[in-house]
Design an enzyme around this catalytic site. Structure first.
Site, PDB file in Angstrom:
ATOM      1  N   PHE A   1       0.914  -1.147  -0.057  1.00  0.00           N
ATOM      2  CA  PHE A   1      -0.031  -0.041   0.203  1.00  0.00           C
ATOM      3  C   PHE A   1       0.962   1.304   0.118  1.00  0.00           C
ATOM      4  O   PHE A   1       0.438   2.226   0.583  1.00  0.00           O
ATOM      5  CB  PHE A   1      -0.879   0.005   1.102  1.00  0.00           C
ATOM      6  CG  PHE A   1      -1.735  -1.334   1.318  1.00  0.00           C
ATOM      7  CD1 PHE A   1      -2.743  -1.683   0.505  1.00  0.00           C
ATOM      8  CD2 PHE A   1      -1.435  -2.242   2.487  1.00  0.00           C
ATOM      9  CE1 PHE A   1      -3.295  -2.887   0.494  1.00  0.00           C
ATOM     10  CE2 PHE A   1      -2.095  -3.260   2.595  1.00  0.00           C
ATOM     11  CZ  PHE A   1      -3.115  -3.612   1.655  1.00  0.00           C
TER      12      PHE A   1
ATOM     13  N   LEU B   1      -8.194  -6.867 -16.799  1.00  0.00           N
ATOM     14  CA  LEU B   1      -7.324  -8.099 -16.911  1.00  0.00           C
ATOM     15  C   LEU B   1      -7.980  -9.101 -16.386  1.00  0.00           C
ATOM     16  O   LEU B   1      -7.830 -10.362 -16.703  1.00  0.00           O
ATOM     17  CB  LEU B   1      -6.121  -7.679 -16.418  1.00  0.00           C
ATOM     18  CG  LEU B   1      -5.347  -6.542 -17.301  1.00  0.00           C
ATOM     19  CD1 LEU B   1      -4.174  -6.134 -16.632  1.00  0.00           C
ATOM     20  CD2 LEU B   1      -5.078  -6.760 -18.524  1.00  0.00           C
ATOM     21  N   ASN B   2      -8.544  -9.105 -14.920  1.00  0.00           N
ATOM     22  CA  ASN B   2      -9.108 -10.198 -14.446  1.00  0.00           C
ATOM     23  C   ASN B   2     -10.241  -9.770 -13.616  1.00  0.00           C
ATOM     24  O   ASN B   2      -9.892  -8.975 -12.691  1.00  0.00           O
ATOM     25  CB  ASN B   2      -8.073 -11.043 -13.499  1.00  0.00           C
ATOM     26  CG  ASN B   2      -8.659 -12.091 -12.734  1.00  0.00           C
ATOM     27  OD1 ASN B   2      -9.528 -12.001 -12.082  1.00  0.00           O
ATOM     28  ND2 ASN B   2      -7.983 -13.248 -12.899  1.00  0.00           N
TER      29      ASN B   2
ATOM     30  N   THR C   1      -9.718 -10.324  -9.696  1.00  0.00           N
ATOM     31  CA  THR C   1      -8.838  -9.693  -8.901  1.00  0.00           C
ATOM     32  C   THR C   1      -9.142  -8.103  -8.975  1.00  0.00           C
ATOM     33  O   THR C   1      -9.018  -7.410  -7.887  1.00  0.00           O
ATOM     34  CB  THR C   1      -7.396  -9.966  -9.349  1.00  0.00           C
ATOM     35  OG1 THR C   1      -7.393  -9.447 -10.602  1.00  0.00           O
ATOM     36  CG2 THR C   1      -6.934 -11.440  -9.108  1.00  0.00           C
TER      37      THR C   1
ATOM     38  N   LYS D   1      -6.127   0.018 -17.370  1.00  0.00           N
ATOM     39  CA  LYS D   1      -5.679   0.867 -16.790  1.00  0.00           C
ATOM     40  C   LYS D   1      -5.627   0.450 -15.466  1.00  0.00           C
ATOM     41  O   LYS D   1      -6.472  -0.505 -15.038  1.00  0.00           O
ATOM     42  CB  LYS D   1      -6.412   2.484 -16.833  1.00  0.00           C
ATOM     43  CG  LYS D   1      -6.382   2.972 -18.405  1.00  0.00           C
ATOM     44  CD  LYS D   1      -7.101   4.147 -18.385  1.00  0.00           C
ATOM     45  CE  LYS D   1      -8.599   4.115 -18.478  1.00  0.00           C
ATOM     46  NZ  LYS D   1      -9.098   5.447 -19.162  1.00  0.00           N
ATOM     47  N   GLY D   2      -4.927   1.222 -14.617  1.00  0.00           N
ATOM     48  CA  GLY D   2      -4.826   0.560 -13.212  1.00  0.00           C
ATOM     49  C   GLY D   2      -5.949   0.832 -12.220  1.00  0.00           C
ATOM     50  O   GLY D   2      -6.690   1.642 -12.436  1.00  0.00           O
ATOM     51  N   VAL D   3      -6.357  -0.200 -11.317  1.00  0.00           N
ATOM     52  CA  VAL D   3      -7.591  -0.250 -10.516  1.00  0.00           C
ATOM     53  C   VAL D   3      -7.287   0.051  -9.071  1.00  0.00           C
ATOM     54  O   VAL D   3      -8.241   0.295  -8.533  1.00  0.00           O
ATOM     55  CB  VAL D   3      -8.427  -1.307 -10.825  1.00  0.00           C
ATOM     56  CG1 VAL D   3      -8.792  -1.395 -12.338  1.00  0.00           C
ATOM     57  CG2 VAL D   3      -7.741  -2.654 -10.389  1.00  0.00           C
TER      58      VAL D   3
ATOM     59  N   GLU E   1      -5.873   1.735  -6.805  1.00  0.00           N
ATOM     60  CA  GLU E   1      -6.178   2.994  -6.036  1.00  0.00           C
ATOM     61  C   GLU E   1      -7.495   3.507  -6.204  1.00  0.00           C
ATOM     62  O   GLU E   1      -7.812   4.506  -5.341  1.00  0.00           O
ATOM     63  CB  GLU E   1      -4.953   3.929  -5.814  1.00  0.00           C
ATOM     64  CG  GLU E   1      -3.904   3.230  -5.217  1.00  0.00           C
ATOM     65  CD  GLU E   1      -2.455   3.848  -5.632  1.00  0.00           C
ATOM     66  OE1 GLU E   1      -1.677   4.471  -4.811  1.00  0.00           O
ATOM     67  OE2 GLU E   1      -1.945   3.713  -6.949  1.00  0.00           O
TER      68      GLU E   1
END
Length: 743
Positions: free
Chosen positions: A236, A626-627, A630, A697-699, A701
């Site tokens: 984190f 992507l998954n 998760t 793209k990022g998840v 945060e």
């Protein structure tokens, strides 16, 4: 296979105990154990250390202090990123904050080291420390930049004129407390000397940074440092860089010639790994009667350590969230003699959106307008400060879908108007936005003669599912079943990456894996189509299809294992890479973010002010997933963290010593199962082709961004009480509860 809700491939190893974390490694043989002795003052100098009793204690092999610690490399501020810099320890008598290491006791057993640490006698000359932000804000200064190299201040239009002429104004201050990451696995290290080399089993998020930092501190060739961290029990942000336990274990291992283990206690984690800075935020909103913003300002003052500057980008997200022609944002730092500020999950966005989205709720109340509608009316067409198009923005879709699913039309108006027995019931919502980042990452994919693909990178898995998503990407990329893919992570001998952090880890490593597989496919096709022994000889590789462990062109096919066995019996491999976002034209030509909308329902006891979260919903737009499993877990975890930030989390400073007085889980409260009801996560279908070839793209945060504000706004809706000093606790709500008898 990409996007499927695949179970974690490392799950069986973790639940059976076969996944080895840094402190659990025993391959090095019987280690020595180190225990850190921390300063008991917050500012001053060590005048005397008497280690005699400790050195004579059973099993003790050394006591290291600034008197006998090896020479170390200094912190080099010219190194662009903090986490790659040297982190020397025990270098002098000065004490910069409470708990700072003043000695390391090393013994044959942990119990012996712990007992002897109590025998180290230290005298101090106590200095005048600055421990509270209040009273020192006049010392605030503007840093050159804020975190991630973002601009300290921005200005568009004429804010003063726009704000003064606005028919409706909000001008409020919001304060957020110190918070800490608190991963399940405490920070720990096992350092094992092997000749001139040092094997370092360390719980870290960025392997390359750990290697560079240790090497710079020990003043040695980075090739002599070998980082091993296949599993990390959460980070984190607190494990982006290495800390005192790692440096001290390395120094002691080199001095003793034996493996040395050092782990921080939970109490030491509070003092030694950095904190989210406390902040005082002023938010000003000027709007017309129709709710359209004409002026928006977000000014932030936060603490920093005077020796190690950290400027959290608290106002940065505000720059891209809502349209308004007149705008200001600023960041100021106040030096305090406390642990340095550091990246805590969603640095900047989490505390910043807590303030801004609370202010937007206040504006909606002042206008008598629905909070969802207010946000939709202020949807920008281009990034309002950079004046570039958004790559893929679906914030309005998230707001509308969330309102529909949550039943927002049942929101009680006015506040404190809905009851459920003794409970006052309220609804709250918030928008969510977070920037998407890209950093240099390399992945190697090797196909062996038995048809197994091995994916290698120093990328880490901090519990987020990296092993699983890279398995999926490689299986898709080579047409293999998942069982024929093996992912190897967390070793400095593998190609280097930016690691796990900033929500960039999954997309960086997956994109690099995708490109490595594409390059490997080209090698396989060139070998087969140019080989007279292959059934694919002379066929057009443009028509190739990779599936079920082979490649097919038209009616002809050949197993990948056969191609590799003929042309590269030792294995055929290729590398894929991503580059730094500053070198990618998409990141200058577009504003690339992820988005979401949070909705929360709370109950507040009409007599005691006890607050209970009843339900939460988050709807998110993150490009391609992507998954699904998760991703949902990551977003849900962020939402829960946001609820904790709104209602529970607060590290309290002792104004006499600068110590965090509630430095354990008995008093530093985080959400537990009883605090959190059913949390619903919805992810919209999407694909952002400007972010990367995978459209992902990022998840990690995004879930925390704004979720706390949704809870805070629900508390206001339930009670009519607006708390601007977070967290929202009983004593801040109880005095203002409306007087009403139970039905």
């Amino acid at each position: 296979m990409i996007g499927q809700a695949v179970n974690r491939v490392d799950g069986p190893s973790k639940v059976t105990g076969r996944a080895t974390y840094s402190y659990e490694n025993w391959e090095a043989g019987q280690p020595l154990y180190g225990v850190i002795v921390g300063a008991t003052i917050g500012k001053g100098r060590i005048t005397r250390i008497d280690a005699g009793s400790a050195e004579r204690a059973p099993g003790v092999r050394m006591v290291m202090s600034h008197h006998n610690a090896p020479e170390q490399g200094p912190r080099d501020e010219s190194v662009p990123m903090e986490y790659w810099r040297a982190q020397p320890a025990l270098t002098g008598p000065d004490v910069h904050h409470y708990g700072e290491p003043v000695a390391l006791v090393v013994a044959e057993t942990f119990e012996q080291a712990r007992a002897a640490a109590e025998l180290v006698d230290v005298d101090y000359a106590v200095g005048q420390g600055r421990f509270l932000l209040a009273g020192h804000e006049g010392e605030a200064y503007a840093p050159k930049t804020v975190n991630a190299g973002l601009a300290t201040d921005t200005a568009v239009g004429d804010f003063d004129a726009g704000f003064s002429s606005a028919p409706v104004k909000i001008d409020q201050y919001y304060t957020t407390p110190y918070e800490l990451s608190m991963p399940m696995e405490p920070h720990a290290c096992l350092a094992e000397p092997r000749g001139e080399d040092l094997i370092v089993h360390v719980s870290c998020q960025i392997v390359d940074a750990a290697r560079a930092s240790i090497a710079a501190t020990l003043q040695t060739d980075p090739e002599r440092i070998h980082i091993v961290t296949p599993f990390v029990g959460g980070g984190f942000g607190s494990k982006l860089g290495i800390h005192a336990e790692t440096i001290l274990a390395a120094l002691a291992a080199r001095a003793s010639g034996r493996p040395v283990k050092v782990a921080l206690t939970r109490q030491q984690v509070f003092q030694l790994v950095g904190v989210r800075p406390t902040s005082n935020q002023r938010v000003r909103l000027g709007a017309g009667r129709d709710g359209r913003l004409s002026a928006l300002a977000h000014d932030v003052t936060m603490h920093t350590n005077p020796d190690m500057e950290y400027a959290e980008q608290t106002a940065a997200t505000t720059r891209s969230l809502y349209a308004a022609p007149h705008r200001l944002t600023s960041h100021r730092l106040t030096p305090l003699d406390l642990p340095r500020g550091s990246d805590v999950r969603a640095p900047g966005e989490a505390p910043g959106m807590l303030a801004v989205e609370s202010a937007m709720d206040e504006l909606a109340e002042a206008l008598g307008m629905d909070p969802v509608e207010l946000r939709i009316r202020n949807e920008p067409t281009v990034d309002p400060e950079r004046d570039v198009p958004y790559s893929d923005r679906h914030l309005v879709d998230c707001l509308r879908e969330g309102a529909r699913r949550f039943g927002w039309e049942r929101r009680p108006v006015p506040p404190a108007s809905m009851r459920d027995g003794r409970w006052l019931v309220g609804y709250g919502m918030s928008a969510a936005i977070r920037g998407h980042f890209q950093g240099p990452t390399a992945v190697r994919v090797r196909l062996t003669a038995d048809g197994t693909a091995v994916v290698q990178s120093d990328m880490t898995d901090i519990g987020t599912g990296t092993y699983t998503i890279l398995t999926q990407v490689a299986a898709d990329g080579l047409g293999l079943p998942r069982e024929r893919v093996r992912v190897e992570l967390g070793r400095s001998e593998h190609p280097s990456s930016w690691g796990s952090g900033g929500s960039w880890g999954a997309t960086n490593s997956s994109t690099a894996t995708y490109r490595a597989c594409a390059a490997l496919r080209e090698k396989l096709l060139a070998a087969a189509c140019g080989d007279t022994r292959s059934p694919l000889y002379g066929l057009d590789p443009a028509n190739a299809v990779f599936a079920v462990g082979g490649v097919r062109i038209g009616g002809m096919s050949e197993a990948l294992s056969e191609i590799v066995a003929r042309h590269a019996p030792e294995g055929m491999e290729a590398e894929g890479r991503t580059r730094f976002m500053g070198d990618d034209p998409h990141y200058s030509a577009y504003s690339i973010h992820t988005y979401g909308a949070h909705f929360a329902e709370v109950g507040v006891d009409a007599d005691t002010a006890e607050i209970r979260l009843r339900r939460m919903l988050g709807v998110f737009s993150v490009g391609r997933v992507l998954n699904a499993k998760t991703a949902r877990s990551q977003l849900m975890g962020g939402m829960i963290w946001g609820a904790g930030a709104a209602l529970e989390e607060e590290a309290v400073v002792d104004p006499r010593t600068g110590a965090f007085v509630n430095r354990d889980f008995a008093q530093y409260l985080v959400p537990v199962h009883a605090d959190i009801p059913d949390v619903e996560v919805v992810v919209l279908d999407g694909y952002d082709d400007k972010a990367n070839p995978l459209g992902a793209k990022g998840v990690g945060e995004l879930g925390i961004c704004g979720s706390g504000a949704a809870v805070a706004n629900a508390v206001f809706n339930a009670t009519g009480i607006r708390v601007r000093d977070f967290p929202i606790t009983l004593e801040k709500v109880l005095p203002g509860l409306p007087s009403m008898s139970l039905p």
